[in-house]
Design an enzyme around this catalytic site. Structure first.
Site, PDB file in Angstrom:
ATOM      1  N   LYS A  85      -9.238   2.752  -2.714  1.00 50.70           N
ATOM      2  CA  LYS A  85      -9.596   2.114  -1.438  1.00 50.70           C
ATOM      3  C   LYS A  85     -10.987   2.546  -0.980  1.00 50.70           C
ATOM      4  CE  LYS A  85      -7.497   1.524   3.191  1.00 50.70           C
ATOM      5  NZ  LYS A  85      -6.297   1.907   3.997  1.00 50.70           N
ATOM      6  N   GLU A  97       0.837  -1.200   0.000  1.00 53.60           N
ATOM      7  CA  GLU A  97       0.000   0.000   0.000  1.00 53.60           C
ATOM      8  C   GLU A  97       0.876   1.256   0.000  1.00 53.60           C
ATOM      9  OE1 GLU A  97      -3.564   1.876   2.838  1.00 53.60           O
ATOM     10  OE2 GLU A  97      -2.384   0.159   3.520  1.00 53.60           O
ATOM     11  N   CYS A 139      -5.757  -2.893   1.849  1.00 55.67           N
ATOM     12  CA  CYS A 139      -5.669  -2.962   3.309  1.00 55.67           C
ATOM     13  C   CYS A 139      -7.018  -3.140   4.013  1.00 55.67           C
ATOM     14  CB  CYS A 139      -4.927  -1.732   3.848  1.00 55.67           C
ATOM     15  SG  CYS A 139      -4.228  -1.989   5.506  1.00 55.67           S
TER      16      CYS A 139
END
Length: 572
Positions: A109, A42, A145
C-alpha cells in the site's frame, strides 16, 4: 471481460486460523462458480485493524504462515489476498497476488491514512512500485484502500500504464452516507484511469468500528456494474468489462504474465443491490456492530435497563434484532420518582419484543444511601448528589446481573447526552457497550420510527412523551438541555463540522445558547474518556475521531466563564 469473484467477508481480528479457513472456502466457491479472479478484503488474513498486535512477532509469523497456506491452495484462479508483509524490519499493508500454489508478487500500500480513526503510520511503511498482471484476457492492476482516494495516486498510474481492470481491496469503516461518497469517488477514478475498478470491502463490527461492505464494480465510464449489499457477508461472481489500455511508460511498474482459467460455466447475473436509506443504514450499522461485539467477544446474552424511555427502548429493539429475544434481558428498576406510565411503557416494549424481564425496585436502597449520607455529612436539601445516587444504584444492579449471569450490559445513552455530560459516571454510563453512543437524540426518534415500519414494536406513547430521566419530581431533559432539535443542530455544527461560534450563531441560534452548549461539551470530556465503547456512525465519533485533552482552557471566540473548579458538580 474477466470473471471476478468478490468476497465481501466478515473477518475477526486476530483469528488468523479462522480467517484463513474462510478464505480457503472462498477459493473453493470461486473455482466452482467459474471465476477467473477472486478478491478478498484488505488485511483479510489478520483482520482489520490489528493495531498493536502488529508489534508481536508471533502474530506476524502466523499471518505469513497463513498466507503461504492460502497460496498453496490456489490453482488456476488468480487470487488477491490482503495480509501484512515484512521486509527489513519494516511492515507493509499489502496485497498478495497468488496463483498455481504460490505467491507470485506482492503489492504494498502506497498511501497510508493517518486521520480520523486511522493510525497506519504507527505500524506501516509506505510501499513503492506497482505490479500489472498481463493475461490474454486483460491486464489487471492491484492497489489497497486509500490508494484509490487520491486523484493522482496508484489507480491513475496503473491505468495510464495499461491496466484495464484495477482491483482495490478495502477495510473502509462506515459512516453516514459513506456508500454514496465512495461510489462517486470510484466513478471519478475509473473515468480518469479509463479502467474498470473492482472495489472489495470488508464487512462487520470491530470494537467501535463497523464496516458496511457495499462492494462495487464500476466500469470505465463510471457506471456501477455490480453492487453487493451492505452490512452482510456476500460472495458473488461478476463479469467485469475491460477498460482502454494506456501506454504511458512508468518506471516503477513490474509486469507479470500469466493465464487465467477458461470460462466453462454460463455467465453469472450481476447483482445490483439497492443502497440503503439513511435511517436504514444507520440502524443496520448499529445492529451489526452490536451483534459482532457480542458474538466475537464470547458473550451469551445482553442486559438492558428498561426505563420506558426512548433510548432504552431503541437499545432493546436493536439488541433483539442483533442477538434474538431469547438472549436479551430487560431490567425495570423503578424508584419513587418513576411514573406508572413509564413502567407501563417498559412492560409493553418488553412484551412487544418478547424478552424476559426482571423488576428490582430501588426505593429502599436509595433511602439507605441517603440515610448514610445524612449521618456522615451535614444535612442539606436533596439535589444532584441524590439524583446521581439513583443512577448509580441502577448501574450497580445491572453490573451485578452481568457478574452473576455473564450478560453484557448495554449502556443506553445517546450522543446528545454524552456530548453535554448529561449522564452519570458509574450510573447510566455503566456497561460494556454503548450502542447509541454516536447517535444524536433526534436521530434516535428517526430510527425508532424506521424500526416501527419494519414491524411495530415501539409504542406511540414512548415516541410522544417528553424525555425524562425521572430522578426527581417533574424532571424533563429539555429543562436542562433545551429543545433537542436546537441542541442537536448546535452539536452538529460544533462537533461534526468543527464550526466556530460565530458561524453557528449565524445559522440562527442565540449566542448565549450556543456558548452554553459549547461549554457543556468541553467540560464533559473527562466523562467521555470513561464511557464504554460504541459504534461509530458519524464522521466525528467521540474517542475514535474527536480527540481533545481533558485539561483544556481553549475557548476561542466565546465569553463563557473560566474553567470550573475541581470540586464543582457538573453531573446530571
Amino acid at each position: 471481460m474477466i470473471r471476478v469473484a468478490l468476497a465481501q467477508m466478515n473477518q475477526v481480528v486476530g483469528d488468523i486460523d479462522g480467517n484463513m479457513g474462510r478464505i480457503l472456502e472462498t477459493l473453493e466457491c470461486a473455482a466452482t462458480e467459474g471465476a477467473q479472479l477472486v478478491v478478498t478484503p484488505e488485511l483479510a488474513v489478520p483482520g482489520y485493524p490489528p493495531e498493536d498486535l502488529l508489534l508481536k512477532p508471533e502474530f506476524l509469523h502466523a499471518n505469513r504462515h497463513a498466507l503461504e497456506q492460502i497460496a498453496a491452495a490456489t490453482g488456476d484462479v488468480l487470487t488477491i489476498v490482503g495480509f501484512v508483509d515484512e521486509g527489513r524490519d519494516r511492515l507493509y499493508n499489502a496485497a498478495a497476488i497468488c496463483q498455481h500454489g504460490r505467491v507470485m508478487s506482492v503489492y504494498r500500500k502506497h498511501l497510508l491514512p493517518n486521520y480520523g480513526v486511522f493510525d497506519e503510520f504507527r505500524y506501516f511503511e509506505q510501499g513503492r512500485g506497482h505490479t500489472l498482471v498481463d493475461t490474454p484476457d486483460g491486464i489487471i492492476g492491484v492497489c489497497v484502500c486509500e490508494d484509490a482516494w487520491s486523484n493522482s495516486g496508484p489507480v491513475t498510474s496503473q491505468g495510464d500504464a495499461g491496466a484495464q481492470i484495477i482491483v482495490n481491496i478495502n477495510a473502509s469503516p462506515f459512516h453516514k452516507n459513506k456508500l454514496e461518497e465512495r461510489t462517486e469517488m470510484l466513478a471519478e477514478r475509473a473515468r480518469r484511469a479509463r479502467a474498470s475498478i473492482v472495489y472489495v470491502n470488508t464487512v462487520g463490527g470491530q470494537d467501535e468500528l463497523v464496516f458496511d461492505g457495499g462492494s462495487l464494480v464500476i466500469d470505465p465510464d463510471g457506471e456501477v456494474v455490480a453492487r453487493w449489499p451492505q452490512f452482510t457477508e456476500h460472495f458473488g461472481v461478476v463479469e467485469v468489462p475491460l477498460g482502454e489500455a494506456g501506454h504511458r511508460h512508468h518506471p516503477s511498474i513490474r509486469r507479470l504474465s500469466t493465464t487465467l482459467p477458461a470460462l466453462t460455466v454460463p455467465p453469472p447475473q450481476a447483482l445490483l443491490a439497492e443502497p440503503s436509506s439513511s435511517d436504514e443504514e444507520i440502524y443496520e450499522a448499529l445492529r451489526l456492530a452490536l451483534h459482532d461485539y457480542v458474538i466475537k467477544n464470547g458473550f451469551r446474552a445482553v442486559v438492558v435497563g428498561l426505563s420506558g424511555g426512548i433510548d432504552s427502548t431503541l437499545t432493546a429493539a436493536l439488541a433483539v434484532d442483533a442477538v434474538g429475544p431469547n438472549n436479551v434481558l430487560g431490567v425495570l428498576m423503578p424508584s419513587m420518582f418513576t411514573s406508572q406510565s413509564s413502567l407501563d411503557d417498559a412492560r409493553t416494549v418488553a412484551g412487544n419484543l418478547a424478552i424476559e424481564t426482571k423488576t428490582v425496585a430501588i426505593t429502599e436502597t436509595y433511602e439507605d444511601y441517603v440515610s448514610a449520607l445524612d449521618t456522615s455529612f451535614d444535612k442539606h436539601e436533596p439535589g444532584l448528589a441524590e439524583e446521581n445516587i439513583q443512577a448509580r444504584i441502577r448501574g450497580n444492579l445491572l453490573m451485578a446481573i452481568s457478574n452473576r449471569y455473564g450478560h453484557l450490559v448495554l449502556a443506553t445513552g445517546n450522543k446528545s447526552e454524552m456530548a453535554c455530560g448529561y449522564s452519570t459516571l458509574y450510573g447510566d454510563m455503566a456497561g460494556g457497550f454503548a450502542v447509541l453512543k454516536d447517535v444524536l437524540k433526534t436521530e434516535v426518534y428517526a430510527l425508532c420510527r424506521w424500526r416501527n415500519k419494519q414491524g411495530e414494536v415501539i409504542p406511540e406513547s414512548v415516541l410522544t412523551k417528553a424525555p425524562s430521566a425521572e430522578l426527581r419530581a417533574g424532571q424533563q431533559d429539555e429543562d436542562s438541555l433545551g429543545p433537542y432539535a436546537e441542541l442537536d443542530e448546535i452539536l452538529e455544527g460544533y462537533i461534526e463540522q468543527n464550526l466556530p461560534v460565530e458561524d453557528i450563531i449565524a445559522a440562527g441560534h442565540e449566542r448565549a445558547v450556543v456558548e452554553r452548549v459549547m461549554t457543556l461539551v468541553d467540560r464533559a470530556e473527562y466523562k467521555r474518556r470513561q464511557a464504554p465503547p460504541g459504534p461509530k456512525v458519524t464522521t466525528k465519533a467521540f474517542g475514535r475521531d474527536r480527540r481533545l485533552p481533558i485539561t483544556n482552557r481553549w475557548r476561542p471566540g466565546r465569553s463563557d466563564l473560566p474553567a470550573r473548579s475541581v470540586g464543582e458538580a457538573v453531573e446530571t
